[in-house]
Scaffold this motif. Structure first.
Motif, PDB file in Angstrom:
ATOM      1  N   ASN A  25      12.717  -8.815  17.961  1.00 43.01           N
ATOM      2  CA  ASN A  25      14.131  -8.980  17.479  1.00 43.01           C
ATOM      3  C   ASN A  25      15.202  -9.692  18.372  1.00 43.01           C
ATOM      4  O   ASN A  25      15.281  -9.146  19.271  1.00 43.01           O
ATOM      5  CB  ASN A  25      14.878  -7.747  16.760  1.00 43.01           C
ATOM      6  N   CYS A  26      15.841 -10.865  17.890  1.00 43.47           N
ATOM      7  CA  CYS A  26      16.544 -11.604  18.765  1.00 43.47           C
ATOM      8  C   CYS A  26      18.066 -11.799  17.949  1.00 43.47           C
ATOM      9  O   CYS A  26      17.944 -11.954  16.916  1.00 43.47           O
ATOM     10  CB  CYS A  26      16.056 -12.860  18.935  1.00 43.47           C
ATOM     11  N   PHE A  27      19.160 -11.587  18.814  1.00 49.76           N
ATOM     12  CA  PHE A  27      20.344 -11.687  18.298  1.00 49.76           C
ATOM     13  C   PHE A  27      21.170 -12.582  18.825  1.00 49.76           C
ATOM     14  O   PHE A  27      21.160 -12.743  20.204  1.00 49.76           O
ATOM     15  CB  PHE A  27      21.150 -10.377  18.088  1.00 49.76           C
ATOM     16  N   ALA A  28      22.022 -13.361  18.152  1.00 50.51           N
ATOM     17  CA  ALA A  28      23.052 -14.311  18.941  1.00 50.51           C
ATOM     18  C   ALA A  28      24.189 -14.763  18.188  1.00 50.51           C
ATOM     19  O   ALA A  28      24.186 -14.462  16.853  1.00 50.51           O
ATOM     20  CB  ALA A  28      22.152 -15.566  19.433  1.00 50.51           C
ATOM     21  N   THR A  29      25.197 -15.749  18.706  1.00 54.49           N
ATOM     22  CA  THR A  29      26.223 -16.058  17.964  1.00 54.49           C
ATOM     23  C   THR A  29      26.163 -17.688  18.217  1.00 54.49           C
ATOM     24  O   THR A  29      25.946 -18.197  19.083  1.00 54.49           O
ATOM     25  CB  THR A  29      27.359 -15.271  18.352  1.00 54.49           C
ATOM     26  N   VAL A  30      26.399 -18.428  16.955  1.00 59.51           N
ATOM     27  CA  VAL A  30      26.384 -19.923  17.026  1.00 59.51           C
ATOM     28  C   VAL A  30      27.928 -20.262  16.632  1.00 59.51           C
ATOM     29  O   VAL A  30      28.278 -19.933  15.780  1.00 59.51           O
ATOM     30  CB  VAL A  30      25.426 -20.461  16.178  1.00 59.51           C
ATOM     31  N   ALA A  31      28.338 -21.161  17.450  1.00 64.81           N
ATOM     32  CA  ALA A  31      29.741 -21.622  17.200  1.00 64.81           C
ATOM     33  C   ALA A  31      29.452 -22.971  16.498  1.00 64.81           C
ATOM     34  O   ALA A  31      28.850 -23.875  17.095  1.00 64.81           O
ATOM     35  CB  ALA A  31      30.567 -22.038  18.538  1.00 64.81           C
ATOM     36  N   VAL A  32      29.977 -22.903  15.283  1.00 63.36           N
ATOM     37  CA  VAL A  32      29.764 -24.333  14.171  1.00 63.36           C
ATOM     38  C   VAL A  32      30.998 -24.841  14.041  1.00 63.36           C
ATOM     39  O   VAL A  32      31.903 -24.170  13.577  1.00 63.36           O
ATOM     40  CB  VAL A  32      29.047 -23.949  13.157  1.00 63.36           C
TER      41      VAL A  32
END
Length: 141
Positions: A25-32
Motif C-alpha cells: 500500500n502506498c500513499f502520497a499527495t500530488v500538487a496539480v
C-alpha cells in the motif's frame, strides 16, 4: 464512468506499507496546477488563494511498489485512476475522505532532468558514457 487523469508533482516522498496479507500500500499527495493565466495566478497569489490542488493518492500491489521505489518528493508524475470516497469516525465526528486510487503511473522526467538519481539508480558506470550499471531490483518489470 469513474476515470481520473492527473499530472503534477509529489509533495512528499511516497509512504509504502504492507498489509498483514503482504499487499503493498502506498500513499502520497500530488500538487496539480489549476491552469490559471499569468494574470489570474498573480491575483490569486496576492490574495492568498491557492493556485494548485493537493490530491491524496493511494496505490496498491506492484503499482504501490513502483511509486515508492522510483518516485520522490518533487518528481513530476502522470497517473490514471479512479476517485474513491469514504468516511470514518474520529473523536465522535464523521470525517469524509476523497482519494484517487492509482491504476497506472507514468514517468514524466528522466533521472537527468530531475537532478539525477531519484528515479532508479541509473548512473554511468566508471565514468564511461553509454554504460550503466543496473540493479535487477531497480527494474519495475
Amino acid at each position: 464512468m469513474n476515470v481520473v487523469v492527473l499530472y503534477g508533482r509529489l509533495t512528499r516522498d511516497p509512504e509504502l506499507k504492507y498489509s498483514q496479507g503482504g499487499v503493498a500500500n502506498c500513499f502520497a499527495t500530488v500538487a496539480v496546477d489549476r491552469g490559471m493565466t499569468k494574470e489570474k495566478r498573480q491575483e490569486a497569489e496576492a490574495a492568498g488563494r491557492p493556485t494548485a490542488d493537493f490530491i491524496s493518492i493511494k496505490a496498491f500491489g506492484k503499482t504501490a511498489e513502483l511509486l515508492a521505489n522510483y518516485f520522490r518528493k518533487g518528481n513530476r508524475v502522470a497517473l490514471e485512476g479512479r476517485i474513491q470516497t469514504g468516511s470514518y469516525e474520529k473523536n465522535d465526528e464523521r470525517v469524509y475522505t476523497t482519494d484517487v486510487i492509482v491504476n497506472r503511473l507514468h514517468f514524466v522526467e528522466s533521472a537527468k532532468e530531475n537532478g539525477g538519481g531519484n528515479v532508479g539508480s541509473f548512473a554511468p558506470m566508471n565514468g564511461q558514457a553509454g554504460y550503466y550499471e543496473v540493479n535487477e531490483k531497480d527494474v519495475p518489470f
